[in-house]
Design an enzyme around this catalytic site. Structure first.
Site, PDB file in Angstrom:
ATOM      1  N   ASP A 171       0.827  -1.208   0.000  1.00 61.54           N
ATOM      2  CA  ASP A 171       0.000   0.000   0.000  1.00 61.54           C
ATOM      3  C   ASP A 171       0.854   1.247   0.000  1.00 61.54           C
ATOM      4  O   ASP A 171       2.082   1.192   0.135  1.00 61.54           O
ATOM      5  CB  ASP A 171      -1.031  -0.004   1.134  1.00 61.54           C
ATOM      6  CG  ASP A 171      -0.445   0.247   2.509  1.00 61.54           C
ATOM      7  OD1 ASP A 171       0.776   0.492   2.613  1.00 61.54           O
ATOM      8  OD2 ASP A 171      -1.205   0.218   3.489  1.00 61.54           O
ATOM      9  N   ILE A 172       0.191   2.383  -0.199  1.00 58.23           N
ATOM     10  CA  ILE A 172       0.876   3.661  -0.365  1.00 58.23           C
ATOM     11  C   ILE A 172       1.178   4.262   0.996  1.00 58.23           C
ATOM     12  O   ILE A 172       0.289   4.360   1.858  1.00 58.23           O
ATOM     13  CB  ILE A 172       0.010   4.635  -1.192  1.00 58.23           C
ATOM     14  CG1 ILE A 172      -0.357   3.992  -2.534  1.00 58.23           C
ATOM     15  CG2 ILE A 172       0.732   5.963  -1.404  1.00 58.23           C
ATOM     16  CD1 ILE A 172      -1.416   4.759  -3.306  1.00 58.23           C
ATOM     17  N   GLU A 212      -6.097   2.281  -0.442  1.00 54.82           N
ATOM     18  CA  GLU A 212      -4.787   2.430  -1.085  1.00 54.82           C
ATOM     19  C   GLU A 212      -3.975   1.141  -1.048  1.00 54.82           C
ATOM     20  O   GLU A 212      -2.773   1.150  -1.300  1.00 54.82           O
ATOM     21  CB  GLU A 212      -3.996   3.551  -0.404  1.00 54.82           C
ATOM     22  CG  GLU A 212      -3.549   3.272   1.011  1.00 54.82           C
ATOM     23  CD  GLU A 212      -4.558   3.689   2.078  1.00 54.82           C
ATOM     24  OE1 GLU A 212      -4.127   4.004   3.198  1.00 54.82           O
ATOM     25  OE2 GLU A 212      -5.764   3.693   1.790  1.00 54.82           O
TER      26      GLU A 212
END
Length: 294
Positions: A171-172, A214
């Protein structure tokens, strides 16, 4: 998202009707509230905007009261931006006015509509609804539902033939900061770009999906933990070095990656997901922008 104005010049053959034949048309919501809803395009003019008086109401703060207008005549359907605050986008290009073609993607605020037109609009609509059952409308990669169905299949196949199987969850980093600083439209742009970067690097047999928010998942058939970690490091490095620029703002982006491999102590797909997620959280807790594998 490319922030450039596209103005389509309408030639006389199109204006006279010789360039386009009028066909049935509709807009389908492929991302946002009321996913899958169809708006039939009929009459002469339809408006899109935040106000409830619009033919298509998109209740979002980023959408202007009367954001855009669809014009319909014998030559086809065109869309015009009504000097909205945040712009109207067709296929990621900011437009003033342009003709619509079958399959065009229209973004108003955070909602995305797909324009469908042709001789059998009902068939096209049902095909699109089926596609939406497996694909995330924003990133155009697989959705969580398809991922869960596929990982069950791949795990069974790997067990049956005694073949390796690996899973990446990533994920970001600090994605909330990105949204808070640059806005949710910038966040959507980042999600689409990351999906594109990883999809272009993955093999045809790999399954890339948006797991939620995300977070992304990547199924790697026939790959052991070491190879999966090498691939995870490759995409981590690519994203760190990529230039994410939205409306003139450079947005620094990194990802954290968790890797897991199918082992004898993994009983089912849920166990494999939990193992990859656990390593993802280790990557987060160890400072982010890194890969942790089993």
């Amino acid at each position: 998202m490319k922030d450039e104005t596209v103005v389509t010049v309408i030639n006389k053959s199109e204006e006279s009707g010789t360039g386009r034949a009028k066909k049935d048309a509709c807009l389908v919501v492929i991302y946002g509230a009321e996913l899958g809803r169809k708006y039939t395009i009929a009459g002469v003019e339809l408006t899109i905007g935040r106000a409830t008086t619009n033919d298509i109401c998109v209740s979002q703060d980023s959408v202007s009261r009367t954001h855009a207008t669809l014009g319909v005549d014998d030559t086809g359907v065109r869309i015009r931006d009504n000097e909205s605050t945040n712009g109207t986008y067709v296929n990621d290009h900011k437009i003033h006015e342009t003709w619509l073609k079958d399959g065009d993607l229209i973004k108003v605020g955070r909602s995305i509509f797909k324009f469908l037109t042709g001789d059998n609009i009902e068939s096209s609509y049902h095909e699109e609804i089926y596609r939406l059952s497996t694909v995330d409308g924003l990133t155009e990669i697989f959705n969580k539902r398809y991922f869960l169905e596929t990982i069950d299949r791949e795990l069974s196949r790997a067990r049956r033939y005694d073949r390796p199987l690996a899973l990446l969850m990533f994920d970001i980093d600090h994605f909330k900061v990105c949204n808070d600083t640059y806005g949710h439209r910038a966040g959507d742009y980042v999600l689409r770009e990351i999906a594109s970067i990883v999809r272009d690097r993955a093999r045809k047999v790999d399954v890339l999906a948006r797991y939620g928010g995300e977070e992304f998942s990547l199924i790697l058939p026939e790959v052991e933990s070491k190879g999966a970690a090498i691939f995870g490091e490759k995409i981590r490095s690519m994203i760190e070095q990529a230039k994410f620029v939205f409306e003139g703002h450079h947005i620094p982006i990194t990802i954290s990656v968790g890797v897991a491999e199918l082992t004898p102590n993994i009983a089912n797909a849920d166990d494999l997901i939990r193992a990859a997620d656990a390593n993802l959280y280790k990557a987060k807790n160890n400072g982010r922008n890194r890969v942790v594998s089993t």
